[in-house]
Design a protein around this motif. Structure first.
Motif, short mmCIF file in Angstrom:
data_model
loop_
_atom_site.label_atom_id
_atom_site.label_comp_id
_atom_site.label_asym_id
_atom_site.label_seq_id
_atom_site.Cartn_x
_atom_site.Cartn_y
_atom_site.Cartn_z
N GLU A 1 15.90 -29.19 -11.18
CA GLU A 1 15.11 -30.32 -11.70
C GLU A 1 14.73 -30.07 -13.15
OE1 GLU A 1 11.88 -32.34 -9.34
OE2 GLU A 1 10.66 -31.51 -10.96
N VAL A 2 14.99 -31.07 -13.99
CA VAL A 2 14.69 -30.98 -15.42
C VAL A 2 13.92 -32.23 -15.85
CG1 VAL A 2 16.59 -29.44 -16.04
CG2 VAL A 2 16.99 -31.91 -15.92
N PRO A 3 13.25 -32.18 -17.00
CA PRO A 3 12.43 -33.32 -17.41
C PRO A 3 13.18 -34.63 -17.59
CG PRO A 3 11.78 -31.35 -18.61
CD PRO A 3 13.03 -31.00 -17.86
N THR A 4 14.37 -34.59 -18.23
CA THR A 4 15.10 -35.84 -18.52
C THR A 4 16.59 -35.63 -18.30
OG1 THR A 4 15.58 -35.36 -20.85
CG2 THR A 4 13.41 -36.32 -20.35
N ASP A 5 17.32 -36.73 -18.29
CA ASP A 5 18.79 -36.66 -18.16
C ASP A 5 19.41 -35.85 -19.29
OD1 ASP A 5 19.49 -38.32 -15.78
OD2 ASP A 5 18.43 -39.87 -16.89
N SER B 1 14.49 -30.18 -24.20
CA SER B 1 13.50 -29.30 -23.57
C SER B 1 13.85 -27.82 -23.59
CB SER B 1 13.28 -29.72 -22.10
OG SER B 1 12.77 -31.02 -22.01
N PHE B 2 15.10 -27.46 -23.93
CA PHE B 2 15.52 -26.06 -23.91
C PHE B 2 15.89 -25.57 -25.30
CE2 PHE B 2 16.45 -27.33 -19.48
CZ PHE B 2 15.83 -26.29 -18.79
N VAL B 3 15.37 -24.39 -25.62
CA VAL B 3 15.69 -23.72 -26.88
C VAL B 3 16.16 -22.32 -26.56
CG1 VAL B 3 14.80 -22.87 -29.09
CG2 VAL B 3 13.97 -25.05 -28.18
N ASN C 1 12.49 -37.82 -15.28
CA ASN C 1 12.34 -39.08 -16.03
C ASN C 1 11.00 -39.76 -15.76
OD1 ASN C 1 14.85 -38.94 -17.32
ND2 ASN C 1 15.91 -39.87 -15.59
N GLY C 2 9.93 -38.96 -15.77
CA GLY C 2 8.59 -39.50 -15.58
C GLY C 2 8.05 -39.39 -14.17
N ALA C 3 8.89 -39.04 -13.20
CA ALA C 3 8.41 -38.89 -11.82
C ALA C 3 7.56 -37.63 -11.70
CB ALA C 3 9.59 -38.82 -10.86
N SER C 4 6.80 -37.52 -10.63
CA SER C 4 5.97 -36.35 -10.40
C SER C 4 6.85 -35.11 -10.24
CB SER C 4 5.11 -36.54 -9.15
OG SER C 4 4.21 -37.62 -9.33
N HIS C 5 6.31 -33.99 -10.67
CA HIS C 5 7.05 -32.74 -10.65
C HIS C 5 7.43 -32.36 -9.21
CE1 HIS C 5 8.01 -28.96 -12.92
NE2 HIS C 5 8.16 -28.55 -11.69
N GLY C 6 8.71 -32.08 -9.00
CA GLY C 6 9.18 -31.55 -7.74
C GLY C 6 9.54 -32.56 -6.67
N VAL C 7 9.13 -33.81 -6.83
CA VAL C 7 9.33 -34.80 -5.75
C VAL C 7 10.81 -35.06 -5.51
CG1 VAL C 7 8.96 -37.20 -5.07
CG2 VAL C 7 7.09 -35.89 -6.10
N ARG C 8 11.56 -35.32 -6.55
CA ARG C 8 12.97 -35.66 -6.38
C ARG C 8 13.78 -34.46 -5.91
NH1 ARG C 8 13.66 -39.68 -11.70
NH2 ARG C 8 12.54 -41.43 -10.73
N MET C 9 13.47 -33.28 -6.42
CA MET C 9 14.18 -32.09 -5.96
C MET C 9 13.87 -31.82 -4.49
SD MET C 9 14.18 -28.19 -7.43
CE MET C 9 12.44 -27.90 -7.07
N THR C 10 12.61 -31.97 -4.10
CA THR C 10 12.23 -31.75 -2.71
C THR C 10 13.00 -32.67 -1.78
OG1 THR C 10 10.01 -30.98 -3.29
CG2 THR C 10 10.32 -31.87 -1.07
N ARG D 1 23.74 -29.96 -8.77
CA ARG D 1 23.10 -31.25 -9.03
C ARG D 1 21.93 -31.06 -9.99
NH1 ARG D 1 22.47 -33.91 -2.96
NH2 ARG D 1 24.62 -33.54 -2.27
N TRP D 2 22.00 -31.72 -11.12
CA TRP D 2 20.89 -31.76 -12.06
C TRP D 2 20.05 -32.99 -11.71
CZ3 TRP D 2 19.93 -27.91 -15.54
CH2 TRP D 2 20.97 -26.99 -15.75
N ILE D 3 18.77 -32.77 -11.48
CA ILE D 3 17.87 -33.84 -11.04
C ILE D 3 16.86 -34.10 -12.15
CG2 ILE D 3 16.26 -34.58 -9.25
CD1 ILE D 3 17.55 -32.26 -7.54
N ALA D 4 16.95 -35.25 -12.79
CA ALA D 4 16.04 -35.59 -13.89
C ALA D 4 14.79 -36.27 -13.34
CB ALA D 4 16.73 -36.49 -14.89
#
Length: 314
Positions: free
Chosen positions: A185-189, A27-29, A209-218, A204-207
């Motif tokens: 929070e990033v798109p994937t591991d 995801s990063f360039v 992995n298909g979850a809704s944006h921001g939920v896991r970081m929140t 902490r890097w939070i992937a």
């Protein structure tokens, strides 16, 4: 993001070219830019913002104005002749080599910046807008970097992939004695980026992995906030903090209509400093929880809505 931050004459258009394109993760360039003009570029802060001026297909930068009033002239151009502008963070700047790195989030053909980075090549021309080296210290540009923890004894950094380059740049410049927590929070591991941080800062890097944006970081920031309350790092009780912000609160803006952006001035004697950036809806909810739910003072929280679901930067 308000363009008033870049209209002063001390900001100028720099002509650069692509020196390298490096795929960091799925995801990063990273695009490394170079050019003699960068001899006059001024680095002003850890999370320094600049404007990327993108070429018009088949037209390049033919009609891009220059000079002190470039912005007014740019705004006056017909839509078809106005080069798109987008906001990015300087990941690193090497003045002696006249090289500047920008990390892009690659997400396909969804906008002019993503389209450009997906096809750019070494030697391609680009333009950036940033501060020029001042003629005196009194003229040092302001409003291009927001991280200002002052004497805070603990920091929180939280953001999604659009904030990751700024957070990484901040981390690598922190004093070795800094204590804090970082949630990215990033798109994937596979999108975790290598970064150096002080020993007292947990990253902490939070992937998703298909979850809704921001939920896991929140969820993780909420857990961190509970620990802050337990540690007694609030400046007052929750009820008083909620009353303080109820009448006029910069965090109450309609993120679908207005820019979500508030950066408190550095304050002495604040135990916690929080810096939150990324998708505006998520940033607004996190900031509300920290101030109204946890009881952090407004002066302890800097928050920036870099983008909004379904809306392009204009």
């Amino acid at each position: 993001m308000p363009y008033s931050l870049i209209v002063a004459a001390r900001y100028r258009v720099f002509s650069v070219r692509v020196a390298a394109v490096t795929a960091l993760t799925p995801s990063f360039v990273r695009v490394t830019l170079t050019g003699d003009a960068l001899a006059d570029f001024s680095a002003v802060g850890l999370d320094q913002r600049i404007k990327i001026v993108l070429p018009i297909p088949g037209h390049g930068f033919t009609d891009l104005p220059d000079g002190d009033d470039w912005y007014g002239a740019w705004r006056a151009l017909p839509d078809a002749e106005r080069n798109p502008l987008r906001t990015y963070t300087v990941r690193s700047f090497r003045p002696d080599a006249r090289e500047l790195d920008i990390d892009f989030v690659a997400h396909g053909d969804t906008g002019p910046a993503s389209r450009w980075v997906s096809s750019c090549r070494v030697g391609d021309e680009l333009r950036i807008v940033g501060p020029a080296v001042p003629s005196s210290p009194a003229e040092l540009p302001s409003g291009a970097a927001e991280f200002a923890p002052g004497s805070a004894t603990r920091i929180l950094l939280a953001g999604d992939e659009t904030a990751a380059p700024a957070i990484c740049a901040i981390l690598e410049a922190l004093d070795v004695t800094t204590v804090g927590h970082v949630f990215i929070e990033v798109p994937t591991d596979a999108d975790r980026l290598p970064v150096t941080a002080p020993a007292g800062v947990e990253v902490r890097w939070i992937a998703r992995n298909g979850a809704s944006h921001g939920v896991r970081m929140t969820d993780q920031v909420h857990a961190w906030a509970s620990d802050v309350v337990t540690a007694g790092a609030c400046t007052g009780d929750v009820g008083a903090a909620a009353l303080e912000v109820a009448a006029v609160d910069p965090g109450d803006v309609d993120v679908d209509q207005h820019v979500l952006w508030d950066v408190p001035a550095p304050v002495d004697e604040r135990p916690v400093y929080a810096w939150i950036a990324g998708e505006a809806g998520c940033v607004k909810d996190l900031r509300r929880h920290l101030v109204r739910g946890v009881g952090l003072a407004r002066e302890q929280v800097a928050f920036m809505g870099y983008w909004r679901h379904g809306k392009a930067e204009h």
